[in-house]
Design a protein around this motif. Sequence first.
Motif, short mmCIF file in Angstrom:
data_model
loop_
_atom_site.label_atom_id
_atom_site.label_comp_id
_atom_site.label_asym_id
_atom_site.label_seq_id
_atom_site.Cartn_x
_atom_site.Cartn_y
_atom_site.Cartn_z
N ALA A 290 47.88 43.72 53.50
CA ALA A 290 48.98 42.72 53.94
C ALA A 290 48.34 41.78 54.58
O ALA A 290 48.78 40.44 54.53
CB ALA A 290 50.13 43.68 54.83
N ASP A 291 47.64 41.99 55.75
CA ASP A 291 46.95 40.91 56.64
C ASP A 291 46.14 40.02 55.81
O ASP A 291 46.13 38.70 55.76
CB ASP A 291 46.23 41.56 57.66
CG ASP A 291 47.02 42.19 58.71
OD1 ASP A 291 48.38 42.00 58.97
OD2 ASP A 291 46.59 42.73 59.61
N VAL A 292 45.28 40.65 54.84
CA VAL A 292 44.50 39.76 54.00
C VAL A 292 45.10 38.65 53.06
O VAL A 292 45.01 37.52 52.91
CB VAL A 292 43.39 40.59 53.07
CG1 VAL A 292 42.92 39.62 52.05
CG2 VAL A 292 42.64 41.16 53.96
N ALA A 293 46.46 39.39 52.81
CA ALA A 293 47.23 38.54 51.79
C ALA A 293 47.95 37.28 52.49
O ALA A 293 48.18 36.28 51.93
CB ALA A 293 48.43 39.54 51.14
N ARG B 249 39.76 39.99 42.24
CA ARG B 249 38.83 41.25 42.60
C ARG B 249 38.79 41.93 43.91
O ARG B 249 37.84 42.82 44.29
CB ARG B 249 37.29 40.61 42.09
CG ARG B 249 37.28 40.12 40.73
CD ARG B 249 35.92 39.61 40.42
NE ARG B 249 34.61 40.27 41.06
CZ ARG B 249 33.72 39.69 42.11
NH1 ARG B 249 34.11 38.52 42.61
NH2 ARG B 249 32.99 40.53 42.68
N LEU B 250 39.68 41.32 44.61
CA LEU B 250 39.52 41.78 46.15
C LEU B 250 39.80 43.29 46.35
O LEU B 250 40.94 43.92 45.29
CB LEU B 250 40.59 41.14 46.85
CG LEU B 250 40.47 39.41 47.37
CD1 LEU B 250 41.41 38.94 47.99
CD2 LEU B 250 39.17 39.75 48.33
N PRO B 251 39.16 44.15 47.11
CA PRO B 251 39.35 45.58 46.98
C PRO B 251 40.74 45.97 48.02
O PRO B 251 41.21 45.23 48.39
CB PRO B 251 38.13 46.17 47.68
CG PRO B 251 37.67 45.01 48.42
CD PRO B 251 37.99 43.87 47.74
N SER B 252 40.95 47.16 48.06
CA SER B 252 41.79 47.59 48.80
C SER B 252 41.29 48.01 50.16
O SER B 252 40.42 49.09 50.01
CB SER B 252 42.90 48.67 48.03
OG SER B 252 43.91 49.06 49.17
N TRP B 253 41.77 47.81 51.18
CA TRP B 253 41.45 48.36 52.54
C TRP B 253 42.48 49.17 53.26
O TRP B 253 42.19 49.78 54.44
CB TRP B 253 40.96 47.36 53.58
CG TRP B 253 40.03 46.50 53.09
CD1 TRP B 253 38.50 46.82 53.32
CD2 TRP B 253 39.99 45.13 52.22
NE1 TRP B 253 37.77 45.75 52.62
CE2 TRP B 253 38.50 44.95 52.17
CE3 TRP B 253 40.98 44.29 51.98
CZ2 TRP B 253 38.25 43.34 51.62
CZ3 TRP B 253 40.44 43.23 51.49
CH2 TRP B 253 39.24 42.81 51.14
N GLY B 254 43.52 49.45 52.38
CA GLY B 254 44.77 50.13 52.97
C GLY B 254 45.80 49.27 53.17
O GLY B 254 45.52 48.10 53.19
N PRO B 255 47.20 49.64 53.20
CA PRO B 255 48.09 48.96 53.35
C PRO B 255 48.28 47.75 54.42
O PRO B 255 48.53 46.82 54.12
CB PRO B 255 49.38 49.85 53.47
CG PRO B 255 48.97 51.13 52.69
CD PRO B 255 47.31 51.41 53.21
#
Length: 342
Positions: A287-290, A277-283
Motif C-alpha cells: 500500500a505504501d509503495v502504491a 512487475r513489482l513484487p509483493s512485500w505484504g499488504p
Amino acid sequence: MSSPFLEYTLPDLFSLCPLEFGDANPHYKEAGADSAAWVNQYDVFTHKKRAFFVQGCNELLCCRVYPYAGYEEFRTCCDFVNLLFVIDELSDDMTGEDARKTCGIFYRAMVDPEFKDSSPVATMTQEFRARLTSSAKPRCFDRFVVHCKSYVDAVSSEAELRETGKVLDLASYIALRRENSAIRLCLGLIEYIFGIDLPDEALNDPAFRSVYWACVDMVCWSNDVYSFNMEQAKGHTGNNVVTVLMHEEGIDLQAAFDRVGIVFGQLMNRCLEDRARLPSWGPAIDADVALFIKGIDHWVVGNLEWSFETPRYFGARHADILRTRRITLKPLEVCSEDSREE
C-alpha cells in the motif's frame, strides 16, 4: 544555433504520457501565498531577479505535483521548492568555488539545526528543516539528508563545468542531472506527505528502481527541453540534455529535440511495464509503495502541465506554444554590470 530567428518544434510529450492530468491542490492559494510571503521577506534577489523568480510560480508547481498534500505538508513543500529556486538562481551567477560555499551552507543547515550562520540560505533552510522534521519518519529524513549531499555536490560541479565551458558525455550528464535537478529530494517529500517510510527491500528492488529512475529521467529530460530556449539566451547551455545530445550524436537542434521525445516515450513505456512487475512485500508495504508511485506519477504529469501554465520558460505566449509547439530561438542576452544590479 547562431541565428536569433531559428525556429524549432517541441516534442509532444503530452501525447506520450498516458497518466492522468488535471489534479490541483486545494490549498494552493492560501498555503502558496504564505510560502511566497515567507521567501520574499528575505529579500534575496535584485529587482530583476525577483521578477524572474515570481514568474516561476513555484507554488503553482507544487500545486500540480503535490495535489494530494494537506495544508501543512503542502506549505512545507512550497517552502522547499522556493528554497531550491533561491539556491538555483544564486548559483547560476556564481563561480564553482562560490557555488560550493553557498551549497555547503544549505547542507550544513540541513544536517545541523544548531549551525550558526546569518545568511538567508541558512535561516531559510533551518526553518524548512524544522517543518519537515516535525512529522517526517526517521528513514525518510535520513534519505533526504543523503540526497541533499548529492544535490549540493552536483550543483557545485555544474557551476565548475559552466566556468570551463565543458559539455559532458551523455552518461555522465544523466548522472549529474539526476542530482543537480533536485528531483530526488522532491520525490523524497512524497514519503513525508503520506507519512510513510519505505523499507530498503522495496527501494532496492530492481523493478521499483527501474520505475523510479524512469520517472526521475522523464522529469529531467522534459525540463531540459522546455527550459532550453531560456537557458541558451542566458548563455547557460552546458547543463542541458539538448546540448549534450547535439555534441555526442553530432545532430542539429531540431534532431536533438526529436530525440528527447523518443527517449521520453521509451522511459514512459519502461515505467509502465516495470510497475506491473513489482513484487509483493505484504499488504502494508504494498500500500505504501502504491502511494509513492502515485506521487511520482503526479510529478511527471504536473511538471509537464506547470511548464506551460507559467511564463517562466515561454513568456507571455506559453498557452499558444502549448498548442503549436513552435518556438523561435531567442537571441543571446547582453548583460552589463549595471543591469546585474537592477
